[in-house]
Design an enzyme around this catalytic site. Structure first.
Site, PDB file in Angstrom:
ATOM      1  N   LYS A 199       0.879  -1.180   0.000  1.00 39.27           N
ATOM      2  CA  LYS A 199       0.000   0.000   0.000  1.00 39.27           C
ATOM      3  C   LYS A 199       0.913   1.226   0.000  1.00 39.27           C
ATOM      4  CE  LYS A 199      -1.717   3.034   2.033  1.00 39.27           C
ATOM      5  NZ  LYS A 199      -1.551   4.467   1.692  1.00 39.27           N
ATOM      6  N   GLY A 218       7.134   5.124   7.881  1.00 34.19           N
ATOM      7  CA  GLY A 218       6.389   6.382   7.922  1.00 34.19           C
ATOM      8  C   GLY A 218       6.574   7.040   9.274  1.00 34.19           C
ATOM      9  N   SER A 219       5.569   7.779   9.693  1.00 35.68           N
ATOM     10  CA  SER A 219       5.709   8.575  10.913  1.00 35.68           C
ATOM     11  C   SER A 219       5.642   7.688  12.161  1.00 35.68           C
ATOM     12  CB  SER A 219       4.601   9.613  10.962  1.00 35.68           C
ATOM     13  OG  SER A 219       3.348   8.965  10.965  1.00 35.68           O
ATOM     14  N   THR A 220       6.247   8.177  13.226  1.00 42.16           N
ATOM     15  CA  THR A 220       6.222   7.436  14.494  1.00 42.16           C
ATOM     16  C   THR A 220       4.780   7.313  14.999  1.00 42.16           C
ATOM     17  OG1 THR A 220       8.492   8.010  15.018  1.00 42.16           O
ATOM     18  CG2 THR A 220       7.069   7.491  16.891  1.00 42.16           C
ATOM     19  N   VAL A 279       1.922   6.997  13.258  1.00 47.44           N
ATOM     20  CA  VAL A 279       1.203   5.906  12.588  1.00 47.44           C
ATOM     21  C   VAL A 279       1.866   4.569  12.923  1.00 47.44           C
ATOM     22  CG1 VAL A 279       0.410   4.968  10.387  1.00 47.44           C
ATOM     23  CG2 VAL A 279       0.342   7.426  10.761  1.00 47.44           C
ATOM     24  N   GLY A 280       3.197   4.563  13.092  1.00 48.08           N
ATOM     25  CA  GLY A 280       3.888   3.339  13.516  1.00 48.08           C
ATOM     26  C   GLY A 280       3.315   2.824  14.826  1.00 48.08           C
ATOM     27  N   GLU A 300       9.992   1.384  10.409  1.00 46.84           N
ATOM     28  CA  GLU A 300      11.036   2.383  10.104  1.00 46.84           C
ATOM     29  C   GLU A 300      10.365   3.732  10.250  1.00 46.84           C
ATOM     30  OE1 GLU A 300      14.317  -0.031   8.695  1.00 46.84           O
ATOM     31  OE2 GLU A 300      14.211   2.119   8.431  1.00 46.84           O
ATOM     32  N   CYS A 343      14.003  10.628   6.142  1.00 45.16           N
ATOM     33  CA  CYS A 343      14.014  10.150   7.529  1.00 45.16           C
ATOM     34  C   CYS A 343      15.396  10.296   8.148  1.00 45.16           C
ATOM     35  CB  CYS A 343      13.537   8.715   7.579  1.00 45.16           C
ATOM     36  SG  CYS A 343      14.447   7.632   6.489  1.00 45.16           S
ATOM     37  N   GLU A 387      10.591  16.305  14.720  1.00 41.31           N
ATOM     38  CA  GLU A 387      10.917  16.036  13.325  1.00 41.31           C
ATOM     39  C   GLU A 387      10.092  16.980  12.447  1.00 41.31           C
ATOM     40  OE1 GLU A 387       9.439  12.503  11.319  1.00 41.31           O
ATOM     41  OE2 GLU A 387      11.450  12.169  10.550  1.00 41.31           O
TER      42      GLU A 387
HETATM   43  P1  NAD Z   1       2.682   8.691   7.376  1.00 38.25           P
HETATM   44  O1  NAD Z   1       2.945   7.896   8.600  1.00 38.25           O
HETATM   45  O2  NAD Z   1       1.614   9.704   7.423  1.00 38.25           O
HETATM   46  O3  NAD Z   1       2.302   7.745   6.148  1.00 38.25           O
HETATM   47  C1  NAD Z   1       3.105   6.654   5.773  1.00 38.25           C
HETATM   48  C2  NAD Z   1       2.233   5.602   5.131  1.00 38.25           C
HETATM   49  O4  NAD Z   1       1.294   5.155   6.085  1.00 38.25           O
HETATM   50  C3  NAD Z   1       1.415   6.098   3.933  1.00 38.25           C
HETATM   51  O5  NAD Z   1       1.314   5.060   2.982  1.00 38.25           O
HETATM   52  C4  NAD Z   1       0.049   6.353   4.543  1.00 38.25           C
HETATM   53  O6  NAD Z   1      -0.996   6.236   3.604  1.00 38.25           O
HETATM   54  C5  NAD Z   1      -0.022   5.243   5.562  1.00 38.25           C
HETATM   55  N1  NAD Z   1      -0.932   5.486   6.679  1.00 38.25           N
HETATM   56  C6  NAD Z   1      -1.396   6.668   7.153  1.00 38.25           C
HETATM   57  N2  NAD Z   1      -2.227   6.458   8.187  1.00 38.25           N
HETATM   58  C7  NAD Z   1      -2.270   5.111   8.395  1.00 38.25           C
HETATM   59  C8  NAD Z   1      -2.920   4.274   9.332  1.00 38.25           C
HETATM   60  N3  NAD Z   1      -3.714   4.766  10.281  1.00 38.25           N
HETATM   61  N4  NAD Z   1      -2.709   2.939   9.275  1.00 38.25           N
HETATM   62  C9  NAD Z   1      -1.900   2.415   8.345  1.00 38.25           C
HETATM   63  N5  NAD Z   1      -1.261   3.158   7.406  1.00 38.25           N
HETATM   64  C10 NAD Z   1      -1.441   4.492   7.436  1.00 38.25           C
HETATM   65  O7  NAD Z   1       4.079   9.282   6.974  1.00 38.25           O
HETATM   66  P2  NAD Z   1       4.419  10.189   5.729  1.00 38.25           P
HETATM   67  O8  NAD Z   1       3.914  11.538   6.026  1.00 38.25           O
HETATM   68  O9  NAD Z   1       4.026   9.530   4.461  1.00 38.25           O
HETATM   69  O10 NAD Z   1       6.013  10.147   5.750  1.00 38.25           O
HETATM   70  C11 NAD Z   1       6.731  10.960   6.610  1.00 38.25           C
HETATM   71  C12 NAD Z   1       7.199  10.207   7.834  1.00 38.25           C
HETATM   72  O11 NAD Z   1       7.794   8.976   7.467  1.00 38.25           O
HETATM   73  C13 NAD Z   1       8.272  10.935   8.607  1.00 38.25           C
HETATM   74  O12 NAD Z   1       7.990  10.862   9.984  1.00 38.25           O
HETATM   75  C14 NAD Z   1       9.546  10.187   8.307  1.00 38.25           C
HETATM   76  O13 NAD Z   1      10.555  10.266   9.232  1.00 38.25           O
HETATM   77  C15 NAD Z   1       9.048   8.812   8.133  1.00 38.25           C
HETATM   78  N6  NAD Z   1       9.946   8.049   7.280  1.00 38.25           N
HETATM   79  C16 NAD Z   1      10.766   7.137   7.857  1.00 38.25           C
HETATM   80  C17 NAD Z   1      11.663   6.422   7.078  1.00 38.25           C
HETATM   81  C18 NAD Z   1      12.577   5.408   7.696  1.00 38.25           C
HETATM   82  O14 NAD Z   1      13.161   4.631   6.955  1.00 38.25           O
HETATM   83  N7  NAD Z   1      12.725   5.403   8.988  1.00 38.25           N
HETATM   84  C19 NAD Z   1      11.704   6.632   5.716  1.00 38.25           C
HETATM   85  C20 NAD Z   1      10.864   7.587   5.163  1.00 38.25           C
HETATM   86  C21 NAD Z   1       9.973   8.274   5.956  1.00 38.25           C
END
Ligand code: NAD
Length: 499
Positions: free
Chosen positions: A186, A239-241, A243-244, A262, A296, A394
């Site tokens: 996704k 993605g973001s901490t 949502v993680g 990540e 990131c 961040e």
């Molecule tokens: P995000 O967490 O908003 O979204 C990431 C992904 O998660 C997208 O595909 C989004 O559609 C999906 N998502 C959103 N809400 C969700 C939910 N409730 N359940 C499941 N999936 C959901 O992050 P972003 O804004 O796309 O990216 C920026 C963030 O990602 C920053 O915090 C950055 O540090 C982090 N990031 C980390 C790494 C790494 O390798 N550590 C790499 C790139 C980005």
């Protein structure tokens, strides 16, 4: 090339994508349109998948896993398909880079370089597919032999962000495939095109149907449903901490699926007075400017020895002034657009907050008006107090905060003064100091006298709230396996029941 000529590179109508399940394209029922963040024109139409679509994708991945069409192949055959995929990426490099630029806003030259890295990911993973193995225990006595088998974990859900749509995908997919798992991907809703193009390339390379499936749509709906899904064995989320953390809850509330996370970072770059200050300043400018700081591992906290701090900040501001911000199709451009309007607003909000809280603005701080799109100047703050949000949170934009230190212990303490632990960089010519700081700073990736170096051979991942597990390299394959311990008895059994 002038502005008109860049305009000629833009699509006349948005490219429409279906989604990919069980080796075939399916048409969407509903669509959303992605606008180029650099050019303000519609560039792609992406299907808004339903949870029924997701269920179909998970069911296809389950069938492809259970029928052994992938997991049952010799590693050499999996490797062959990964290598043919690498060739496919080479052939379609320009096409992938083009859509990456249009959806993400990054410079074309950078996007092409990223695809070269992706090709290397497939090649490294092909080697790993052949070399992955378990272990043996030949020390259990003459009547017992112990083995550990590495088995693919099953169906993997993969959720990716918008900052490196193709790179982050390719730092995971070939390693997941090397392990023998099947997957449902996704991508971020605003950058789905290249994840879909990969489906075509994998199919052409001979990947069996159902092994790689893509569903598109919003994180809140489809992403959440994938994290909740009871028939997904592992979720790899980048993605973001925030949502993680919600993925951890989703796993706990569903089937306790394994998680690879990540997440975010607020990464330090430590500069000692003995460093080559011009090299270090160039690295600091790159560390915060690359991918508009939407990275990131962006080094967003400069920690510089006080005796050279002012001199260093002056050199740095001078370098930042020379960074070329502009149209991503211009080969001279080093920084393109901010990927989304929301992210643009977040970054500008932090810049305003930094000034309000009393941080000293040494360079930048302004949005750039290029007539279309959204662009932000690289920005440098100094004289921060430790509690200021701009230096702690961040930002995910080209905004750097500078802190000063007097002793090595202070530098280490400042570097570790964050909930994150993704990456760190260190600049010094003193080997003792380099080794001490490297061993004491808590970060999953560390660079000494360099920044953002390395390839798919080495694992990536975070300490602390930057994540769980590792991607890439051999560890990145093992992450998607589980270990079975096997005991084999030789010779007759010593009976429990007297005869
Ligand atoms: P995000 O967490 O908003 O979204 C990431 C992904 O998660 C997208 O595909 C989004 O559609 C999906 N998502 C959103 N809400 C969700 C939910 N409730 N359940 C499941 N999936 C959901 O992050 P972003 O804004 O796309 O990216 C920026 C963030 O990602 C920053 O915090 C950055 O540090 C982090 N990031 C980390 C790494 C790494 O390798 N550590 C790499 C790139 C980005």
């Amino acid at each position: 090339m002038n502005d008109m000529a860049y305009g000629a590179l833009l699509p006349e109508t948005p490219r429409e994508f279906g989604f990919f399940v069980d080796g075939a394209w399916r048409a969407g029922h509903d669509w959303f349109t992605r606008t180029s963040p650099s050019h303000d024109i519609p560039v792609t139409r992406i299907a808004r998948c339903t949870t029924d679509d997701l269920d179909a994708a998970v069911a296809a991945a389950r069938r492809a896993f259970e029928n052994r069409s992938w997991a049952g192949l010799p590693g050499a055959e999996r490797a062959g398909i990964l290598l043919r995929t690498a060739e496919g990426l080479r052939r379609r490099r320009d096409e992938i880079a083009y859509w990456e630029v249009l959806e993400n806003g990054k410079p074309l030259t950078q996007a092409r370089g990223e695809i070269d890295h992706c090709i290397a990911c497939f090649e490294v993973a092909a080697g790993a597919a052949r070399l992955m193995h378990g272990d043996s225990f030949n020390n259990l006595g003459d009547s017992l032999l112990g083995l550990t088998l590495r088995e693919p974990i099953g169906v993997v859900g993969l959720i990716t962000p918008w900052n490196f749509p193709f790179l982050i995908l390719c730092e995971r997919v070939p390693f997941i495939l090397a392990s023998g798992c099947t997957l449902v991907v996704k991508p971020a809703e605003v950058t789905s095109a290249t994840t879909l193009i990969l489906a075509d390339i994998l199919a052409e390379a001979g990947l069996p149907g159902g092994v790689y499936n893509v569903v598109t749509g919003a994180g809140r709906t489809i992403g959440q449903a994938l994290a909740d899904h009871p028939d997904v064995d592992m979720l790899s989320f980048t993605g973001s901490t925030a949502v993680g953390r919600s993925c951890v809850h989703a796993s706990a509330d569903s089937n306790l699926k394994k998680l690879g996370l990540e997440l975010g970072g607020k990464n330090p770059i430590v500069v000692f007075a003995d460093a080559n200050l011009h090299d270090a300043a160039d690295a600091v400018a790159f560390g915060i400017g690359f991918n508009t700081g939407q990275c990131c591992v962006s080094s967003s906290r400069l920690i510089v020895e006080r005796s050279v701090a002012r001199e260093f900040e002056t050199i740095l501001a001078d370098k930042m002034a020379k960074i070329r911000v502009g149209d991503p199709f211009d080969p001279q451009t080093q920084i393109g657009a901010i990927t989304t309007q929301a992210q643009n607003d977040t970054i500008m909000g932090y810049i305003a907050q930094g000034q309000k809280e009393g941080a000293k603005l040494l360079f930048g701080g302004r949005a750039l008006d290029l007539g279309r799109g959204h662009f932000i100047q690289p920005t440098l703050f100094s004289d921060l107090t430790p509690s200021m949000a701009v230096g702690r949170e961040e930002i995910f934009g080209p905004v750097l905060s500078s802190f000063h230190f007097d002793t090595t212990e202070q530098a280490i303490a400042l570097a570790n003064d964050t909930v994150y632990g993704l990456a760190a960089s260190l600049w010094t010519r003193d080997i003792d100091r380099a080794l001490t700081v490297t061993r004491r700073v808590r970060a999953g990736r560390f660079w000494v006298n360099t920044i953002m170096a390395g390839g798919p051979e080495t694992p990536i991942g975070g300490f602390k709230q930057s994540g769980w597990g590792r991607e890439s390299g051999l560890l990145g394959v093992e992450e998607y396996t589980q270990v079975k311990s096997v005991h084999i008895e030789t010779g007759g059994r010593t009976h429990w029941i007297a005869s």
